[in-house]
Design a protein around this motif. Structure first.
Motif, short mmCIF file in Angstrom:
data_model
loop_
_atom_site.label_atom_id
_atom_site.label_comp_id
_atom_site.label_asym_id
_atom_site.label_seq_id
_atom_site.Cartn_x
_atom_site.Cartn_y
_atom_site.Cartn_z
N GLY A 24 0.81 -1.21 0.00
CA GLY A 24 0.00 0.00 0.00
C GLY A 24 0.85 1.26 0.00
N ASP A 25 1.97 1.25 0.74
CA ASP A 25 2.88 2.39 0.75
C ASP A 25 3.39 2.69 -0.65
OD1 ASP A 25 2.61 2.56 3.47
OD2 ASP A 25 4.54 1.64 3.94
N THR A 26 3.82 1.64 -1.34
CA THR A 26 4.40 1.82 -2.67
C THR A 26 3.35 2.29 -3.67
OG1 THR A 26 6.06 0.13 -2.22
CG2 THR A 26 5.67 0.68 -4.53
N LEU A 27 2.15 1.73 -3.61
CA LEU A 27 1.09 2.16 -4.52
C LEU A 27 0.63 3.58 -4.21
CD1 LEU A 27 -1.08 -1.06 -4.90
CD2 LEU A 27 0.44 -0.04 -6.60
N GLY A 28 0.69 3.98 -2.96
CA GLY A 28 0.38 5.36 -2.61
C GLY A 28 -0.99 5.82 -3.07
N GLY A 29 -1.99 4.99 -2.92
CA GLY A 29 -3.34 5.36 -3.32
C GLY A 29 -3.68 5.01 -4.75
N SER A 30 -2.73 4.48 -5.50
CA SER A 30 -2.99 4.09 -6.89
C SER A 30 -3.23 2.58 -6.98
CB SER A 30 -1.81 4.48 -7.78
OG SER A 30 -0.67 3.66 -7.53
N GLY A 31 -3.53 2.11 -8.19
CA GLY A 31 -3.81 0.70 -8.38
C GLY A 31 -5.13 0.32 -7.72
N LEU A 32 -5.43 -0.96 -7.75
CA LEU A 32 -6.63 -1.49 -7.10
C LEU A 32 -6.16 -2.40 -5.97
CD1 LEU A 32 -9.68 -1.60 -7.07
CD2 LEU A 32 -9.61 -3.40 -8.77
N LEU A 33 -6.31 -1.92 -4.74
CA LEU A 33 -5.78 -2.60 -3.57
C LEU A 33 -6.87 -3.46 -2.95
CD1 LEU A 33 -2.98 -2.48 -2.20
CD2 LEU A 33 -3.90 -0.75 -0.65
N LEU A 34 -6.59 -4.75 -2.82
CA LEU A 34 -7.57 -5.70 -2.31
C LEU A 34 -7.36 -5.99 -0.83
CD1 LEU A 34 -7.52 -8.39 -5.18
CD2 LEU A 34 -9.00 -6.38 -4.97
N LYS A 35 -8.43 -5.94 -0.07
CA LYS A 35 -8.38 -6.35 1.34
C LYS A 35 -8.67 -7.84 1.47
CE LYS A 35 -7.82 -2.14 2.93
NZ LYS A 35 -6.56 -1.73 3.63
N ASP A 36 -9.27 -8.41 0.42
CA ASP A 36 -9.65 -9.82 0.40
C ASP A 36 -8.95 -10.47 -0.79
OD1 ASP A 36 -10.86 -12.29 0.13
OD2 ASP A 36 -12.91 -11.53 0.30
N LYS A 37 -8.14 -11.50 -0.54
CA LYS A 37 -7.42 -12.13 -1.65
C LYS A 37 -8.09 -13.43 -2.11
CE LYS A 37 -3.21 -13.09 -0.34
NZ LYS A 37 -1.92 -13.82 -0.32
N SER A 38 -9.37 -13.60 -1.83
CA SER A 38 -10.05 -14.79 -2.31
C SER A 38 -10.00 -14.83 -3.84
CB SER A 38 -11.49 -14.83 -1.83
OG SER A 38 -12.25 -13.81 -2.45
N PRO A 39 -9.94 -16.03 -4.44
CA PRO A 39 -9.82 -16.13 -5.90
C PRO A 39 -10.94 -15.41 -6.66
CG PRO A 39 -9.39 -18.26 -4.86
CD PRO A 39 -9.88 -17.35 -3.78
N GLN A 40 -12.16 -15.52 -6.15
CA GLN A 40 -13.29 -14.89 -6.84
C GLN A 40 -13.15 -13.37 -6.86
OE1 GLN A 40 -13.44 -17.10 -4.41
NE2 GLN A 40 -14.91 -18.74 -4.84
N VAL A 41 -12.79 -12.80 -5.72
CA VAL A 41 -12.64 -11.34 -5.63
C VAL A 41 -11.52 -10.87 -6.54
CG1 VAL A 41 -11.95 -9.45 -4.10
CG2 VAL A 41 -13.60 -11.16 -3.31
N ALA A 42 -10.37 -11.55 -6.48
CA ALA A 42 -9.23 -11.16 -7.31
C ALA A 42 -9.55 -11.30 -8.79
CB ALA A 42 -8.01 -11.99 -6.94
N ALA A 43 -10.22 -12.39 -9.16
CA ALA A 43 -10.54 -12.62 -10.57
C ALA A 43 -11.51 -11.57 -11.10
CB ALA A 43 -11.11 -14.02 -10.75
N GLU A 44 -12.52 -11.25 -10.31
CA GLU A 44 -13.47 -10.23 -10.74
C GLU A 44 -12.80 -8.87 -10.86
OE1 GLU A 44 -16.30 -10.77 -11.94
OE2 GLU A 44 -16.90 -12.75 -11.18
N ALA A 45 -11.86 -8.58 -9.96
CA ALA A 45 -11.10 -7.33 -10.05
C ALA A 45 -10.26 -7.30 -11.31
CB ALA A 45 -10.22 -7.17 -8.81
N MET A 46 -9.63 -8.42 -11.64
CA MET A 46 -8.86 -8.52 -12.87
C MET A 46 -9.74 -8.26 -14.09
SD MET A 46 -6.75 -11.81 -11.47
CE MET A 46 -6.70 -12.68 -13.02
N ASN A 47 -10.94 -8.83 -14.06
CA ASN A 47 -11.86 -8.66 -15.18
C ASN A 47 -12.26 -7.19 -15.35
OD1 ASN A 47 -13.62 -9.59 -17.30
ND2 ASN A 47 -15.32 -9.30 -15.88
N LEU A 48 -12.53 -6.53 -14.22
CA LEU A 48 -12.88 -5.11 -14.30
C LEU A 48 -11.73 -4.28 -14.86
CD1 LEU A 48 -14.78 -4.61 -10.91
CD2 LEU A 48 -15.75 -4.46 -13.22
#
Length: 358
Positions: free
Chosen positions: A290-314
């Motif tokens: 989070g420090d390195t991204l500094g508010g950029s990117g899409l930061l996930l609090k949940d690393k479940s496969p479904q959440v990550a995959a849907e984020a990738m799709n978006l």
């Protein structure tokens, strides 16, 4: 007065090695006398890049600028010289990540953490890559002055020609998901694989996953990952192993999204590289990420496969979100500009020297 950079291993092409070289250039251009000493020096750096640490001879007025990142006898040796010490802490991976995979890596990390605690009362100034690293030191008993200074990244190198064969082979309309960095337990590539499985099976069959980085340090862990891919009956997962720099550039060029599920990073240079190449980033919110991204990117609090995959799709299909992510990452990238970091580094050094004078 000399500013002597020291580090256990001076490696070609890695983040700490590149940072050391960039800091040396910055110091010399500012008129400081400076040298690099290391226990292990990569032959690819050339014979004049550094000197053996055992050959260092203290001169009155020397300042040791020490890059701390692993276990080494040098961690203790530097305290034998009657000089001021600046420690640049790049973080040390908790040893439990390597338990059962690499006894050597586990020991090196455990030794490094012991040495870090030992140096707490023997350090005059700490420079850390991230606020996360600073908090790490505070919890280990450091109360000396501390400054946050991101790693100097050689952006000019990224302008070099990428490997055209890779681009020709994979820039074909399929979705290319990329992670770069060592295939190591703390980086949790199994979580990227799990997310990719969901993404490929339920969202986009025409997709590939590239895990770009060496895995020779933990062969049993790599074997476990291979078995996991087979168990999932998952196609189009590519472990590249160690690759040339022009090949790394090519993977960034073909990437549609950069995914990081790491659970321990002191800075994570690949995140900044993805920013540079305008690749939208999906990352799990851990350690210094989070420090390195500094508010950029899409930061996930949940690393479940479904959440990550849907984020990738978006990130791939939602044009407005994709542009928003890239725009935010470009703004954050400005914070890592060479001139800004060099200026801050010299200000830190000048302030430190002025404090000595007073």
């Amino acid at each position: 007065m000399r500013i002597i950079q020291m580090l256990p291993t001076f490696a070609y092409g890695d983040a700490i090695g590149n940072d050391t070289l960039s800091l040396q250039d910055t110091l010399r251009n500012a008129g400081y006398e400076t040298e690099i000493y290391a226990d292990v020096i990569d032959a690819k750096l050339g014979k004049n890049a550094a000197k053996q640490a055992e050959d260092y001879e203290y001169r009155d007025g020397d300042i040791i600028f020490y890059h701390l990142s692993t276990g080494s006898d040098l961690n203790y040796k530097i305290t034998e010289y009657p000089c001021k010490r600046i420690v640049m802490y790049h973080n040390i991976t908790p040893p439990e990540f390597f338990r059962g995979y690499s006894a050597g890596a586990e020991k090196a990390c455990a030794d490094g953490l012991r040495a870090t605690k030992y140096l707490a009362s023997k350090t005059d100034l700490c420079i850390v890559d991230s606020a996360y690293n600073g908090q790490d030191l505070i919890e280990m008993g450091y109360n000396c002055p501390m400054e946050v200074l991101p790693i100097l990244i050689a952006f000019d190198d990224y302008k070099k020609e990428p490997d055209r064969k890779i681009i020709k082979q994979y820039d074909d309309g399929w979705v290319n998901i990329v992670f770069t960095g060592r295939v190591a337990p703390n980086k949790c590539p199994e979580d990227i694989i799990a997310a990719f499985y969901y993404y490929k099976k339920y969202i986009q069959p025409k997709s590939r996953l590239f895990l770009v980085g060496r895995y020779d340090g933990t062969p049993s862990y790599k074997a476990q990952l291979d078995a996991y891919v087979r168990k999932l009956d998952l196609a189009d997962v590519y472990f590249t192993g160690h690759v040339r720099f022009d090949e790394i550039l090519a993977y960034y060029h073909i990437a549609d999204v950069f995914v990081c599920m790491s659970e321990h990073e002191g800075f994570c240079v690949p995140l900044v590289e993805a920013m540079y190449f305008k690749v939208p980033i999906i990352a799990y919110d851990s350690s210094a990420v989070g420090d390195t991204l500094g508010g950029s990117g899409l930061l996930l609090k949940d690393k479940s496969p479904q959440v990550a995959a849907e984020a990738m799709n978006l990130a791939v299909t939602n044009k407005a979100l994709r542009e928003q992510l890239i725009t935010g990452q470009q703004r954050r990238l400005e914070d890592f500009e060479h001139d800004k970091i060099k200026k801050k580094f010299l200000e830190i050094i000048q302030s430190f020297l002025a404090g000595d004078a007073r």
